[in-house]
Design an enzyme around this catalytic site. Structure first.
Site, PDB file in Angstrom:
ATOM      1  N   TYR A  54       0.846  -2.310  11.961  1.00 48.56           N
ATOM      2  CA  TYR A  54       1.803  -3.406  12.032  1.00 48.56           C
ATOM      3  C   TYR A  54       2.095  -3.628  13.507  1.00 48.56           C
ATOM      4  O   TYR A  54       2.591  -2.715  14.184  1.00 48.56           O
ATOM      5  CB  TYR A  54       3.104  -3.060  11.297  1.00 48.56           C
ATOM      6  CG  TYR A  54       2.992  -3.051   9.793  1.00 48.56           C
ATOM      7  CD1 TYR A  54       3.063  -4.228   9.065  1.00 48.56           C
ATOM      8  CD2 TYR A  54       2.829  -1.858   9.091  1.00 48.56           C
ATOM      9  CE1 TYR A  54       2.974  -4.225   7.684  1.00 48.56           C
ATOM     10  CE2 TYR A  54       2.734  -1.834   7.710  1.00 48.56           C
ATOM     11  CZ  TYR A  54       2.811  -3.029   7.002  1.00 48.56           C
ATOM     12  OH  TYR A  54       2.721  -3.020   5.647  1.00 48.56           O
ATOM     13  N   ARG A  71      -3.889   5.491   5.815  1.00 45.83           N
ATOM     14  CA  ARG A  71      -4.216   5.124   4.438  1.00 45.83           C
ATOM     15  C   ARG A  71      -5.235   6.080   3.850  1.00 45.83           C
ATOM     16  O   ARG A  71      -5.649   7.044   4.477  1.00 45.83           O
ATOM     17  CB  ARG A  71      -4.757   3.682   4.419  1.00 45.83           C
ATOM     18  CG  ARG A  71      -3.732   2.605   4.736  1.00 45.83           C
ATOM     19  CD  ARG A  71      -3.435   1.790   3.508  1.00 45.83           C
ATOM     20  NE  ARG A  71      -4.654   1.491   2.782  1.00 45.83           N
ATOM     21  CZ  ARG A  71      -5.402   0.398   2.972  1.00 45.83           C
ATOM     22  NH1 ARG A  71      -5.033  -0.511   3.861  1.00 45.83           N
ATOM     23  NH2 ARG A  71      -6.504   0.216   2.263  1.00 45.83           N
ATOM     24  N   ASP A 112       0.798  -1.231   0.000  1.00 46.75           N
ATOM     25  CA  ASP A 112       0.000   0.000   0.000  1.00 46.75           C
ATOM     26  C   ASP A 112       0.828   1.276   0.000  1.00 46.75           C
ATOM     27  O   ASP A 112       0.260   2.360   0.069  1.00 46.75           O
ATOM     28  CB  ASP A 112      -0.959   0.024   1.190  1.00 46.75           C
ATOM     29  CG  ASP A 112      -0.246   0.198   2.526  1.00 46.75           C
ATOM     30  OD1 ASP A 112       0.981   0.024   2.569  1.00 46.75           O
ATOM     31  OD2 ASP A 112      -0.925   0.510   3.521  1.00 46.75           O
ATOM     32  N   PRO A 136       8.012  -5.568   5.340  1.00 47.72           N
ATOM     33  CA  PRO A 136       7.230  -4.561   4.627  1.00 47.72           C
ATOM     34  C   PRO A 136       7.226  -3.188   5.297  1.00 47.72           C
ATOM     35  O   PRO A 136       6.740  -2.220   4.711  1.00 47.72           O
ATOM     36  CB  PRO A 136       5.814  -5.156   4.659  1.00 47.72           C
ATOM     37  CG  PRO A 136       5.772  -5.915   5.939  1.00 47.72           C
ATOM     38  CD  PRO A 136       7.162  -6.476   6.129  1.00 47.72           C
TER      39      PRO A 136
END
Length: 612
Positions: A251, A243, A52, A330
């Site tokens: 996370y 986002r 993302d 990530p």
């Protein structure tokens, strides 16, 4: 009905329509004269979760394909990064806020976040505009590479045979399809079928760090919920990624006993659920509260692996890219970006070979450039993941990770994590012999953004916008101060470059320069009195291709490029920018022979009568 016996032929077969496959497919489809087939085993694009984050350099790359506008409009921009650490009473507190992107040369000094499905949609729409669709759900079931030298080396041969299975076929006759390809690109993810078929090992290790990921719309009193936030607490670590819309991604560091099956020692996802991931996040964020405002959109758990494929190609005909080549944490936002930039690097090289412009040897620079980058990424990720997963420094844990350590790593690797600091080593397409002619324009790195003023209409333009990813080489001619005393010399140089033996005439079909080379002249002049028609025709293929190193009419944009790049205004300096936007060579006017040698090392001369 598909013909199982004869099969069909394509120039390039792309296996996988994730970000790496879509970047490659979009680049090759835009070329227009390449026969391309794209397959994916998924019945549709990703709808939720997964990658993302889009880094500053990737935004520049998307801009070069004319795709950045939708990303900038639809995505969430990250400008600040907050750091939280334990207070004296054990609760977390704000330690510091710093810019999320610390690279001073960033054209886009922020990151963009939007879910992978939205990112894929933008690429798919672009492919549709090029009349290309993705064949779904289709998977490869066999692949053969010809063994004889003639078929492997022949420019017009199709040495790769791939058998495809159409998963939605109504009968056995329709189920199987045979494709013959000149090149195959395996962009089929971390569990790559292509990589496994050829037995390409992944070198590296799997860490002991276990993390949970949750996408949701939060209800919280945490003040930095809309900033990228790194949290070290006595209860573990967490990263918050805001986002698009009101969503965030968490996370969350998990403990072994939460997710590891004691019998097998393996991560068992059934032992975890999104509610438990959020409960772990609540403990880390104390004294602040956080809970889902709506249903959790997507979640997963993973163990950080740090591995790189031992080779990126088979016989210079079959290539792997993206997650098929490298796996890592990530949290630095590198996975999808590294994947897309892999195929951005590869696609123009394949296109030039297919067009008969470049020798196949240029394809080997894909592995030498991108595998080194992947290894550097793994080395960085080992440090970053260890710091992020380590226990914080407290009065009870003096050996823990301090904020100063973490911040130093964050800032030290800023150029790397932004993608801006990628530096390709010397090769046949990276020649550093005359680096001193533009000391601060690093050969092997991307062309720096810089505002110039168009001489014809005084409009400010960023040089990167004049370097589209259209498969052509860009020749930036820094003419310096173009006064009456220097003009005869510049005219002589133009005449010399216009000779049939010059690289500008030697390699394009029928000597048609604009087909392969785009020339841009940059003058150290003043918009108020400079006449762009004084620039020789060769260096002025169009009125928009003459730029001035001057400020715009407001005096706020542009100027100072010669000094910034370290280029002498009393000489003519050539800067070669590769089709992917990276500086390939720099040369003074006195070293035209070296410039000729640069292109002769990988381009194929044309036999023709040179003409316009």
């Amino acid at each position: 009905m598909r013909n199982q016996t004869l099969g069909s032929s394509v120039d390039v077969l792309v296996i996988g329509a994730g970000p790496a496959g879509l970047m490659c497919s979009n680049a090759l489809a835009a070329v227009g004269d390449i026969k391309l087939k794209v397959i994916d085993q998924r019945p549709s694009k990703v709808s939720l979760g997964r990658g993302d984050g889009i880094q500053p350099r990737t935004i520049e790359v998307l801009q070069s394909y004319g795709l950045a506008e939708r990303f900038l409009y639809k995505g969430n921009q990250l400008h600040m990064c907050a750091f939280y650490n334990p207070s004296l009473n054990g609760e977390i507190e704000l330690t510091e806020r710093v810019p999320d992107v610390t690279e001073p040369t960033a054209r886009f000094p922020f990151k963009i976040n939007m879910h992978q499905g939205a990112i894929e949609r933008i690429f798919i729409d672009s492919l549709s505009a090029h009349n290309l669709r993705i064949d779904r759900p289709v998977q490869p079931c066999a692949i053969e590479l010809a063994c004889d030298h003639e078929r492997l080396q022949g420019p017009n041969s199709y040495p790769v045979k791939v058998t495809l299975e159409h998963l939605d076929a109504n009968n056995d006759v329709e189920r199987t399809e045979v494709i013959y390809a000149k090149y195959v690109i395996g962009a089929d993810g971390a569990h790559s079928w292509v990589r496994k078929y050829f037995g390409i090992p992944m070198d590296g290790d799997q860490t002991e760090y276990i993390w949970g990921v949750v996408d949701m719309v939060p209800d919280t009193n945490f003040p930095d919920i809309r900033n990228r936030t790194a949290i070290h607490s006595t209860n573990g670590s967490c990263m918050i990624i805001p986002r698009e819309d009101d969503k965030i991604r968490l996370y969350v560091q998990l403990l072994d006993h939460d997710v590891v099956d004691p019998g097998t020692g393996r991560v068992d996802k059934t032992r975890m659920n999104p509610e438990r991931v959020i409960e772990a996040a609540k403990k880390i964020l104390h004294p602040f509260y956080i809970r889902p405002l709506t249903d959790v959109e997507w979640w997963t758990t993973y163990i950080i692996s740090q591995r790189v494929a031992s080779t990126y190609s088979v016989g210079d005909r079959i290539f792997i890219a993206g997650d098929a080549c490298h796996t890592h944490s990530p949290k630095a936002g590198q996975g999808m970006n590294a994947s897309m930039n892999d195929t951005h690097n590869l696609s123009w090289k394949i296109a030039q070979v297919l067009r008969g412009w470049a020798r196949p040897s240029i394809l080997r620079t894909y592995e030498s450039e991108r595998r080194k980058y992947a290894q550097d990424l793994i080395d960085f990720d080992k440090q970053f993941a260890a710091l992020f997963s380590g226990k914080p420094k407290t009065s009870e844990n003096e050996d823990g990770v301090s904020h100063e350590q973490f911040l130093k790593a964050f800032q030290t690797f800023g150029g790397f994590t932004s993608g801006i600091g990628v530096h390709y080593e010397p090769s046949e397409i990276v020649n550093i012999k005359h680096q001193q002619c533009a000391r601060n324009l690093v050969i092997g790195q991307r062309m720096l953004p810089q505002i110039f003023v168009r001489a014809a209409d005084a409009r400010p333009v960023d040089i990167q916008d004049l370097l589209p990813a259209d498969m052509r080489w860009k020749i930036l001619v820094f003419l310096g101060t173009l006064d009456d005393s220097r003009l005869p010399r510049v005219e002589l140089l133009a005449k010399e470059l216009n000779e049939p033996t010059s690289f500008l005439r030697k390699y394009p079909v029928e000597g048609h320069i604009p087909q392969m080379f785009d020339i841009i002249a940059i003058v150290a002049g003043n918009k108020s009195n400079f006449n762009y028609l004084s620039v020789p025709d060769l260096f002025r293929p169009h009125w928009s291709k003459v730029l001035l190193d001057d400020t715009d009419v407001t005096g706020t944009k542009g100027g100072g490029a010669y000094e910034r790049f370290g280029i002498d205004t009393k000489d003519v300096t050539y800067v070669v920018v590769r089709p992917d936007g990276y500086v390939g060579m720099i040369a003074p006017s006195s070293a035209l022979w070296d410039l000729q040698g640069y292109f002769s090392s990988f381009l194929i001369p044309r036999c023709h009568d040179a003409k316009l």
